[in-house]
Motif scaffolding. Structure first.
Motif, mmCIF file in Angstrom:
data_model
loop_
_atom_site.group_PDB
_atom_site.id
_atom_site.type_symbol
_atom_site.label_atom_id
_atom_site.label_comp_id
_atom_site.label_asym_id
_atom_site.label_seq_id
_atom_site.Cartn_x
_atom_site.Cartn_y
_atom_site.Cartn_z
ATOM 1 N N ILE A 50 0.863 -1.186 0.000
ATOM 2 C CA ILE A 50 0.000 0.000 0.000
ATOM 3 C C ILE A 50 0.895 1.230 0.000
ATOM 4 O O ILE A 50 1.774 1.361 0.858
ATOM 5 C CB ILE A 50 -0.906 0.013 1.248
ATOM 6 N N ALA A 51 0.694 2.132 -0.954
ATOM 7 C CA ALA A 51 1.536 3.322 -1.074
ATOM 8 C C ALA A 51 0.670 4.574 -1.174
ATOM 9 O O ALA A 51 -0.511 4.508 -1.530
ATOM 10 C CB ALA A 51 2.444 3.213 -2.299
ATOM 11 N N VAL A 52 1.272 5.716 -0.862
ATOM 12 C CA VAL A 52 0.557 6.982 -1.026
ATOM 13 C C VAL A 52 0.440 7.303 -2.512
ATOM 14 O O VAL A 52 1.223 6.823 -3.339
ATOM 15 C CB VAL A 52 1.270 8.129 -0.271
ATOM 16 N N VAL A 53 -0.527 8.138 -2.856
ATOM 17 C CA VAL A 53 -0.901 8.331 -4.260
ATOM 18 C C VAL A 53 0.216 8.905 -5.125
ATOM 19 O O VAL A 53 0.291 8.619 -6.321
ATOM 20 C CB VAL A 53 -2.155 9.231 -4.373
ATOM 21 N N ASP A 54 1.099 9.727 -4.560
ATOM 22 C CA ASP A 54 2.151 10.347 -5.369
ATOM 23 C C ASP A 54 3.447 9.539 -5.367
ATOM 24 O O ASP A 54 4.494 10.014 -5.802
ATOM 25 C CB ASP A 54 2.422 11.773 -4.897
ATOM 26 N N SER A 55 3.390 8.299 -4.892
ATOM 27 C CA SER A 55 4.584 7.457 -4.826
ATOM 28 C C SER A 55 4.883 6.823 -6.179
ATOM 29 O O SER A 55 3.984 6.529 -6.965
ATOM 30 C CB SER A 55 4.383 6.357 -3.781
ATOM 31 N N ASP A 56 6.180 6.595 -6.435
ATOM 32 C CA ASP A 56 6.606 5.880 -7.641
ATOM 33 C C ASP A 56 6.693 4.376 -7.402
ATOM 34 O O ASP A 56 7.032 3.614 -8.312
ATOM 35 C CB ASP A 56 7.981 6.391 -8.098
ATOM 36 N N ILE A 57 6.423 3.953 -6.180
ATOM 37 C CA ILE A 57 6.532 2.537 -5.820
ATOM 38 C C ILE A 57 5.369 1.750 -6.422
ATOM 39 O O ILE A 57 4.213 2.190 -6.376
ATOM 40 C CB ILE A 57 6.548 2.380 -4.285
ATOM 41 N N LYS A 58 5.681 0.590 -6.969
ATOM 42 C CA LYS A 58 4.632 -0.287 -7.485
ATOM 43 C C LYS A 58 3.880 -0.897 -6.308
ATOM 44 O O LYS A 58 4.474 -1.536 -5.440
ATOM 45 C CB LYS A 58 5.237 -1.389 -8.352
ATOM 46 N N ALA A 59 2.562 -0.686 -6.271
ATOM 47 C CA ALA A 59 1.772 -1.129 -5.124
ATOM 48 C C ALA A 59 0.467 -1.765 -5.582
ATOM 49 O O ALA A 59 0.023 -1.580 -6.719
ATOM 50 C CB ALA A 59 1.478 0.056 -4.205
ATOM 51 N N ASP A 60 -0.140 -2.503 -4.666
ATOM 52 C CA ASP A 60 -1.450 -3.098 -4.937
ATOM 53 C C ASP A 60 -2.566 -2.074 -4.748
ATOM 54 O O ASP A 60 -3.589 -2.120 -5.434
ATOM 55 C CB ASP A 60 -1.683 -4.287 -4.004
ATOM 56 N N TYR A 61 -2.348 -1.158 -3.794
ATOM 57 C CA TYR A 61 -3.328 -0.105 -3.517
ATOM 58 C C TYR A 61 -2.598 1.214 -3.308
ATOM 59 O O TYR A 61 -1.489 1.245 -2.756
ATOM 60 C CB TYR A 61 -4.145 -0.433 -2.258
ATOM 61 N N TYR A 62 -3.258 2.295 -3.744
ATOM 62 C CA TYR A 62 -2.759 3.643 -3.490
ATOM 63 C C TYR A 62 -3.797 4.377 -2.649
ATOM 64 O O TYR A 62 -5.010 4.256 -2.889
ATOM 65 C CB TYR A 62 -2.503 4.383 -4.807
ATOM 66 N N VAL A 63 -3.302 5.123 -1.646
ATOM 67 C CA VAL A 63 -4.206 5.778 -0.701
ATOM 68 C C VAL A 63 -3.756 7.213 -0.451
ATOM 69 O O VAL A 63 -2.610 7.589 -0.742
ATOM 70 C CB VAL A 63 -4.257 5.018 0.641
ATOM 71 N N SER A 64 -4.643 8.009 0.107
ATOM 72 C CA SER A 64 -4.313 9.386 0.469
ATOM 73 C C SER A 64 -3.389 9.412 1.682
ATOM 74 O O SER A 64 -3.246 8.415 2.403
ATOM 75 C CB SER A 64 -5.595 10.155 0.792
ATOM 76 N N ASP A 65 -2.782 10.577 1.924
ATOM 77 C CA ASP A 65 -1.935 10.732 3.110
ATOM 78 C C ASP A 65 -2.734 10.474 4.383
ATOM 79 O O ASP A 65 -2.238 9.864 5.337
ATOM 80 C CB ASP A 65 -1.349 12.146 3.161
ATOM 81 N N ALA A 66 -3.978 10.940 4.406
ATOM 82 C CA ALA A 66 -4.818 10.774 5.597
ATOM 83 C C ALA A 66 -5.078 9.301 5.891
ATOM 84 O O ALA A 66 -5.042 8.867 7.051
ATOM 85 C CB ALA A 66 -6.136 11.520 5.416
ATOM 86 N N ILE A 67 -5.320 8.521 4.853
ATOM 87 C CA ILE A 67 -5.552 7.087 5.044
ATOM 88 C C ILE A 67 -4.266 6.401 5.490
ATOM 89 O O ILE A 67 -4.283 5.547 6.383
ATOM 90 C CB ILE A 67 -6.098 6.447 3.752
ATOM 91 N N MET A 68 -3.140 6.786 4.886
ATOM 92 C CA MET A 68 -1.866 6.182 5.278
ATOM 93 C C MET A 68 -1.586 6.431 6.761
ATOM 94 O O MET A 68 -1.149 5.533 7.491
ATOM 95 C CB MET A 68 -0.728 6.733 4.423
ATOM 96 N N LYS A 69 -1.860 7.641 7.227
ATOM 97 C CA LYS A 69 -1.656 7.947 8.647
ATOM 98 C C LYS A 69 -2.602 7.139 9.528
ATOM 99 O O LYS A 69 -2.249 6.737 10.639
ATOM 100 C CB LYS A 69 -1.847 9.442 8.892
ATOM 101 N N LYS A 70 -3.800 6.875 9.027
ATOM 102 C CA LYS A 70 -4.787 6.126 9.805
ATOM 103 C C LYS A 70 -4.355 4.681 10.022
ATOM 104 O O LYS A 70 -4.575 4.114 11.097
ATOM 105 C CB LYS A 70 -6.146 6.160 9.096
ATOM 106 N N ILE A 71 -3.726 4.083 9.029
ATOM 107 C CA ILE A 71 -3.383 2.662 9.139
ATOM 108 C C ILE A 71 -1.962 2.433 9.665
ATOM 109 O O ILE A 71 -1.580 1.302 9.957
ATOM 110 C CB ILE A 71 -3.564 1.935 7.787
ATOM 111 N N SER A 72 -1.202 3.519 9.809
ATOM 112 C CA SER A 72 0.184 3.410 10.244
ATOM 113 C C SER A 72 0.317 3.609 11.748
ATOM 114 O O SER A 72 -0.508 4.262 12.383
ATOM 115 C CB SER A 72 1.026 4.456 9.507
ATOM 116 N N THR A 73 1.387 3.068 12.321
ATOM 117 C CA THR A 73 1.703 3.326 13.730
ATOM 118 C C THR A 73 2.700 4.475 13.876
ATOM 119 O O THR A 73 2.911 4.975 14.974
ATOM 120 C CB THR A 73 2.309 2.074 14.400
ATOM 121 N N ASN A 74 3.323 4.887 12.784
ATOM 122 C CA ASN A 74 4.316 5.960 12.836
ATOM 123 C C ASN A 74 3.646 7.328 12.863
ATOM 124 O O ASN A 74 2.609 7.538 12.230
ATOM 125 C CB ASN A 74 5.244 5.897 11.618
ATOM 126 N N GLU A 75 4.261 8.265 13.569
ATOM 127 C CA GLU A 75 3.750 9.636 13.574
ATOM 128 C C GLU A 75 4.059 10.328 12.248
ATOM 129 O O GLU A 75 3.257 11.110 11.747
ATOM 130 C CB GLU A 75 4.356 10.417 14.743
#
Length: 235
Positions: A50-75
């Motif tokens: 899972i990567a943020v939308v502006d990432s160049d990384i090949k991912a299965d899903y792309y999400v917004s920054d807000a969603i990434m923060k929601k599912i992450s444990t990192n600040e």
């Protein structure tokens, strides 16, 4: 695939994986560092990237920054995370075993796993209420080593004795022997205890030998530091 809603079913499920009970229900956990994700993929773990939308990384899903923060444990914002299935690694040999008796700090346990893998041990046992191996701080501290070594919740130490294992227990005990006088064995279990109370009495009673590290000025070390010294000695 792009996900934009924080109430999306996958987002809700992923965000719950920060809690142990939901990890166990889903049989999944989160990895949050690029290097560790690469190690997990290298080890053939089944992972969803899972990567943020502006990432160049090949991912299965792309999400917004807000969603990434929601599912992450990192600040801080992660560019990419992986949701991976629980996995088991079978030890080809189980001649050199590290046994952790109620070691609860995830940073310590992750560091010990890293040392065990680096020094050629076959298995790490997280026994007697030791921390969950899928704890995110443990994963960070292990630096990918946990994807390449067998980790189990328990073994029967009495069975180990019956099978010819030597059980070396680290202990501050008058009968303990300086580790420099102990040679490694072909079949051995090396035991480390809780950060505060040490090795439990039932485990101490099964020790073939109690060992200690000679020191100047102090009589104890952090358990991860002690483990690094002892595991290197017996490697």
């Amino acid at each position: 695939m792009l996900i934009t809603s924080q109430t999306n079913a996958k987002v809700v499920a992923w965000s719950k994986l920060k809690q142990t009970k939901h990890q166990r229900q889903a049989k999944q956990f989160i990895i949050e560092e690029k290097l560790l994700i690469k190690e997990a993929v290298k080890a053939n773990l089944n992972c969803t990237i899972i990567a943020v939308v502006d990432s160049d990384i090949k991912a299965d899903y792309y999400v917004s920054d807000a969603i990434m923060k929601k599912i992450s444990t990192n600040e801080s914002l992660n560019e990419v995370i992986a949701v991976c299935d629980f996995y088991d690694i079978k030890a080809e040999n189980s001649n050199k075993i590290v046994y952790l008796d109620n070691v609860q700090d995830p940073g310590n346990v992750g560091t010990i796993i890293r040392s065990a893998y680096a020094f050629g041990y076959d298995q790490v046992v997280l026994a007697n209420n030791s921390v969950n191996k899928y704890n995110h701080k443990l994963i960070h501290a292990a630096k990918g080593a946990m994807f390449h070594i067998s980790i189990v919740d328990e073994i029967n130490l009495e069975d180990c004795l019956n099978k010819g294992y030597e059980i070396f227990v680290t202990a501050l005990d008058k009968k303990a022997i300086d580790i420099k006088h102990i040679n490694k064995k072909n079949k051995m279990v090396v035991v480390f205890g809780n950060e505060g109370s040490g090795v439990s009495e039932p485990v101490l009673k099964l020790a073939t030998e109690k060992v200690y590290i000679e020191m100047n000025n102090f009589d104890s070390l952090n358990v991860a530091v002690s483990a690094g010294i002892v595991l290197h000695h017996f490697k």
